[in-house]
Design a protein around this motif. Sequence first.
Motif, mmCIF file in Angstrom:
data_model
loop_
_atom_site.group_PDB
_atom_site.id
_atom_site.type_symbol
_atom_site.label_atom_id
_atom_site.label_comp_id
_atom_site.label_asym_id
_atom_site.label_seq_id
_atom_site.Cartn_x
_atom_site.Cartn_y
_atom_site.Cartn_z
ATOM 1 N N ARG A 146 0.837 -1.212 0.000
ATOM 2 C CA ARG A 146 0.000 0.000 0.000
ATOM 3 C C ARG A 146 0.863 1.250 0.000
ATOM 4 O O ARG A 146 0.633 2.197 -0.752
ATOM 5 C CB ARG A 146 -0.915 0.016 1.232
ATOM 6 C CG ARG A 146 -2.229 -0.674 1.063
ATOM 7 C CD ARG A 146 -3.208 -0.329 2.183
ATOM 8 N NE ARG A 146 -2.710 -0.731 3.486
ATOM 9 C CZ ARG A 146 -2.851 -1.952 4.011
ATOM 10 N NH1 ARG A 146 -3.461 -2.898 3.318
ATOM 11 N NH2 ARG A 146 -2.388 -2.249 5.196
ATOM 12 N N GLN A 147 1.858 1.251 0.882
ATOM 13 C CA GLN A 147 2.714 2.433 0.990
ATOM 14 C C GLN A 147 3.594 2.599 -0.246
ATOM 15 O O GLN A 147 3.864 3.730 -0.672
ATOM 16 C CB GLN A 147 3.548 2.359 2.263
ATOM 17 C CG GLN A 147 2.715 2.461 3.538
ATOM 18 C CD GLN A 147 3.548 2.660 4.780
ATOM 19 O OE1 GLN A 147 4.643 3.222 4.730
ATOM 20 N NE2 GLN A 147 3.037 2.206 5.918
ATOM 21 N N ALA A 148 4.054 1.508 -0.832
ATOM 22 C CA ALA A 148 4.825 1.602 -2.076
ATOM 23 C C ALA A 148 3.972 2.216 -3.185
ATOM 24 O O ALA A 148 4.431 3.091 -3.936
ATOM 25 C CB ALA A 148 5.337 0.225 -2.486
ATOM 26 N N GLU A 149 2.731 1.783 -3.296
ATOM 27 C CA GLU A 149 1.806 2.375 -4.266
ATOM 28 C C GLU A 149 1.691 3.885 -4.048
ATOM 29 O O GLU A 149 1.730 4.674 -4.994
ATOM 30 C CB GLU A 149 0.411 1.751 -4.139
ATOM 31 C CG GLU A 149 0.267 0.346 -4.672
ATOM 32 C CD GLU A 149 -1.194 -0.088 -4.663
ATOM 33 O OE1 GLU A 149 -2.081 0.802 -4.567
ATOM 34 O OE2 GLU A 149 -1.456 -1.307 -4.750
ATOM 35 N N ALA A 150 1.527 4.270 -2.787
ATOM 36 C CA ALA A 150 1.334 5.676 -2.452
ATOM 37 C C ALA A 150 2.538 6.518 -2.855
ATOM 38 O O ALA A 150 2.394 7.619 -3.402
ATOM 39 C CB ALA A 150 1.054 5.830 -0.962
ATOM 40 N N VAL A 151 3.735 6.020 -2.583
ATOM 41 C CA VAL A 151 4.951 6.770 -2.916
ATOM 42 C C VAL A 151 5.072 6.969 -4.427
ATOM 43 O O VAL A 151 5.358 8.077 -4.901
ATOM 44 C CB VAL A 151 6.193 6.034 -2.370
ATOM 45 C CG1 VAL A 151 7.476 6.661 -2.919
ATOM 46 C CG2 VAL A 151 6.204 6.072 -0.848
ATOM 47 N N LEU A 152 4.833 5.918 -5.197
ATOM 48 C CA LEU A 152 4.989 6.019 -6.643
ATOM 49 C C LEU A 152 3.896 6.873 -7.283
ATOM 50 O O LEU A 152 4.125 7.506 -8.319
ATOM 51 C CB LEU A 152 5.005 4.624 -7.262
ATOM 52 C CG LEU A 152 6.263 3.813 -6.965
ATOM 53 C CD1 LEU A 152 6.079 2.358 -7.371
ATOM 54 C CD2 LEU A 152 7.472 4.418 -7.670
ATOM 55 N N ALA A 153 2.719 6.896 -6.667
ATOM 56 C CA ALA A 153 1.617 7.672 -7.231
ATOM 57 C C ALA A 153 1.671 9.148 -6.860
ATOM 58 O O ALA A 153 0.963 9.968 -7.455
ATOM 59 C CB ALA A 153 0.284 7.083 -6.766
ATOM 60 N N ALA A 154 2.519 9.503 -5.901
ATOM 61 C CA ALA A 154 2.477 10.847 -5.326
ATOM 62 C C ALA A 154 3.090 11.921 -6.210
ATOM 63 O O ALA A 154 2.737 13.094 -6.086
ATOM 64 C CB ALA A 154 3.172 10.860 -3.962
ATOM 65 N N GLU A 159 4.144 8.808 -15.088
ATOM 66 C CA GLU A 159 2.850 8.178 -14.876
ATOM 67 C C GLU A 159 3.062 6.830 -14.196
ATOM 68 O O GLU A 159 4.057 6.153 -14.453
ATOM 69 C CB GLU A 159 2.142 7.958 -16.219
ATOM 70 C CG GLU A 159 1.818 9.239 -16.964
ATOM 71 C CD GLU A 159 1.178 8.959 -18.311
ATOM 72 O OE1 GLU A 159 1.253 7.801 -18.774
ATOM 73 O OE2 GLU A 159 0.612 9.887 -18.899
ATOM 74 N N SER A 160 2.113 6.443 -13.345
ATOM 75 C CA SER A 160 2.267 5.146 -12.692
ATOM 76 C C SER A 160 0.924 4.455 -12.555
ATOM 77 O O SER A 160 -0.132 5.095 -12.495
ATOM 78 C CB SER A 160 2.909 5.302 -11.306
ATOM 79 O OG SER A 160 2.025 5.929 -10.403
ATOM 80 N N THR A 161 0.992 3.147 -12.516
ATOM 81 C CA THR A 161 -0.177 2.326 -12.217
ATOM 82 C C THR A 161 0.261 1.189 -11.316
ATOM 83 O O THR A 161 1.408 0.742 -11.378
ATOM 84 C CB THR A 161 -0.840 1.772 -13.497
ATOM 85 O OG1 THR A 161 -2.036 1.065 -13.155
ATOM 86 C CG2 THR A 161 0.083 0.824 -14.238
ATOM 87 N N ALA A 162 -0.640 0.740 -10.454
ATOM 88 C CA ALA A 162 -0.383 -0.394 -9.568
ATOM 89 C C ALA A 162 -1.325 -1.523 -9.954
ATOM 90 O O ALA A 162 -2.551 -1.365 -9.872
ATOM 91 C CB ALA A 162 -0.591 -0.004 -8.108
ATOM 92 N N VAL A 163 -0.767 -2.637 -10.396
ATOM 93 C CA VAL A 163 -1.563 -3.800 -10.780
ATOM 94 C C VAL A 163 -1.730 -4.675 -9.545
ATOM 95 O O VAL A 163 -0.769 -5.291 -9.071
ATOM 96 C CB VAL A 163 -0.890 -4.583 -11.917
ATOM 97 C CG1 VAL A 163 -1.705 -5.830 -12.260
ATOM 98 C CG2 VAL A 163 -0.719 -3.698 -13.144
#
Length: 303
Positions: A146-154, A159-163
Amino acid sequence: MEKALNVLVIGGNRYVGKRLIARLLSEGHRVTVLNRGSSPPPAGVEQLRADRDDERSLTGALGSRVFDVVVDQVCYTPRQAAIARRVFTGRTRRYVLTSTVEVYEYEDSPALVREEAVDPSTVTVDPDQPWDDPAFLEAHYGEGKRQAEAVLAAGPEFESTAVRVAHVLGGDDDFTGRLAHYAERIRTGEPIAVPTSNRPATYVYVEEIARFLAWTAGEDFTGPVNAASPGALSTEELCAAVAAHVPGGRTEFRPIEVGEVSPFSFRRSYGMDNARAARLGFTFSDTRQWLPRAVAETLGKGD
């Protein structure tokens, strides 16, 4: 053919990763793999050796290289994501993080969960937790993702996506041993421990998640996306598929209130809604279409 891409895969040594690389190559893309070099890459793939936890090592291995897309198979913590965000700023236009259904570990509902249930922009990031401690990381796997997703999306750097990947089945190289656990219990007639309230879960076939990740690399959507086949499975259904390959075996379930239960048995729901993937243009096949093949492959009973 669509435009050929220059793709970096971080990880990719085994299972889903090696199938992703094979698919990218078959589609005509240029592929580079970055890992610690424990095994050689397939023909046609450039390999970079680095410790992804070491920013200097990572930067040195990359040199002046740039990529159209990065597919990160092995980012588990906000620290790793923060390093990646710094290192790949200016090196890629798109970042695909392989995440997990475990990000929904607090969303216990009989309804299939949608992506908005966990919005990366609302996740609190705490890089000071002991993420380098393997025991802590294992116990906080969903939180780390969850936190890794948050860092990359911030950030606006790329552009980023989390699969968010469902539980993966299939392949003769499934290293988890989970289906083998059931096959052994059924062969010997040993009881299979399950929760007293055992919930179903969604799954995905190993070849199909590799295809989805390769497809995602060439798309331009952002934000999280669930990757799961329609058709949730109960432990009983999964065991029935395993039992078909264990002649003379006996399946006995032992419901327990507390304590360790068998793999693929759950005290909470792990069902994901895949409607967003469908709207974006990707259709997952129904679980029951590929389940017999997946079980046969893993148990070594394929044609």
